[in-house]
Design an enzyme around this catalytic site. Sequence first.
Site, PDB file in Angstrom:
ATOM      1  N   SER A 119       0.852  -1.190   0.000  1.00  0.00           N
ATOM      2  CA  SER A 119       0.000   0.000   0.000  1.00  0.00           C
ATOM      3  C   SER A 119       0.883   1.233   0.000  1.00  0.00           C
ATOM      4  CB  SER A 119      -0.891   0.022   1.248  1.00  0.00           C
ATOM      5  OG  SER A 119      -1.577   1.255   1.356  1.00  0.00           O
ATOM      6  N   TYR A 148      -2.285  -1.053  10.497  1.00  0.00           N
ATOM      7  CA  TYR A 148      -2.307  -1.460   9.083  1.00  0.00           C
ATOM      8  C   TYR A 148      -1.141  -0.830   8.328  1.00  0.00           C
ATOM      9  CZ  TYR A 148      -3.830  -1.638   4.189  1.00  0.00           C
ATOM     10  OH  TYR A 148      -3.881  -1.823   2.821  1.00  0.00           O
TER      11      TYR A 148
END
Length: 254
Positions: free
Chosen positions: A137, A150
């Site tokens: 990401s 995360y």
Amino acid sequence: MNLTGNTIFITGGGSGIGRALAETLHQRGNKVIISGRRKGHLDAVVAANPGIEAVELDIADPKSIQSVATKLIAEHPELNVLINNAGIMLPDQAAGTIDDQLLTSTVDTNLLGPIRLTSAFIDQIKSRRGTIIYNTSVLGFVPLALTAVYSATKAALHSYVLSQRFLLQQSGVRVLEIAPPWVRTELMNSQEAKAAMPLDQFTEETLQILGTDADEILVEVAKPLRANPGPAEHAFVNGFNEQMVALFSSISLS
């Protein structure tokens, strides 16, 4: 990467980016096997795409990983591409008390899971001089404060990718990293988020770049976040988070 004629195993293939990649790669003439924990989602993908296979997998469970790896290597000795896509993203409280179940499940799923899975398949991929792909990401480069755990797992996975790519550079195995921006998926209830990238657009651009010699697969809107510079990092990250907090204030994160 050659985009046709592969046998590809994709984790988290029942929805979102995983499903989009699975269906598109299937349409391009690859044998695709997907996995996930939600059987209903897997069955829906298989029903809509004759030829795609599915297997239930709990990426946070080492025993499940080993069982699935043994099964797929035996049934698909030609398997040459592994796409580590499965992940979870939940809001947390880095400014307060972190829920321990959230912490451990996120680390197990997003970091330990891909490492364990790749380890289980590494000899198979080496034997085929194949490709290992990790879906990280842009939040691994510019953390989103609302999802600090995360973001940290994605930063750690990026670091692991760099080491693995270096160690495998003489093996014939390619190690690639897809670093998506905000995409319209189920993560963080983003299906209708206007500021997020449409899933079909993301998939199309990603496949175009996958077909090149690039090691990092970055769609155009992801590049400014990937280029986050060291000396100016704090100001950049703070400005990013001020914008994101304002955007998410109108979205339910539960």
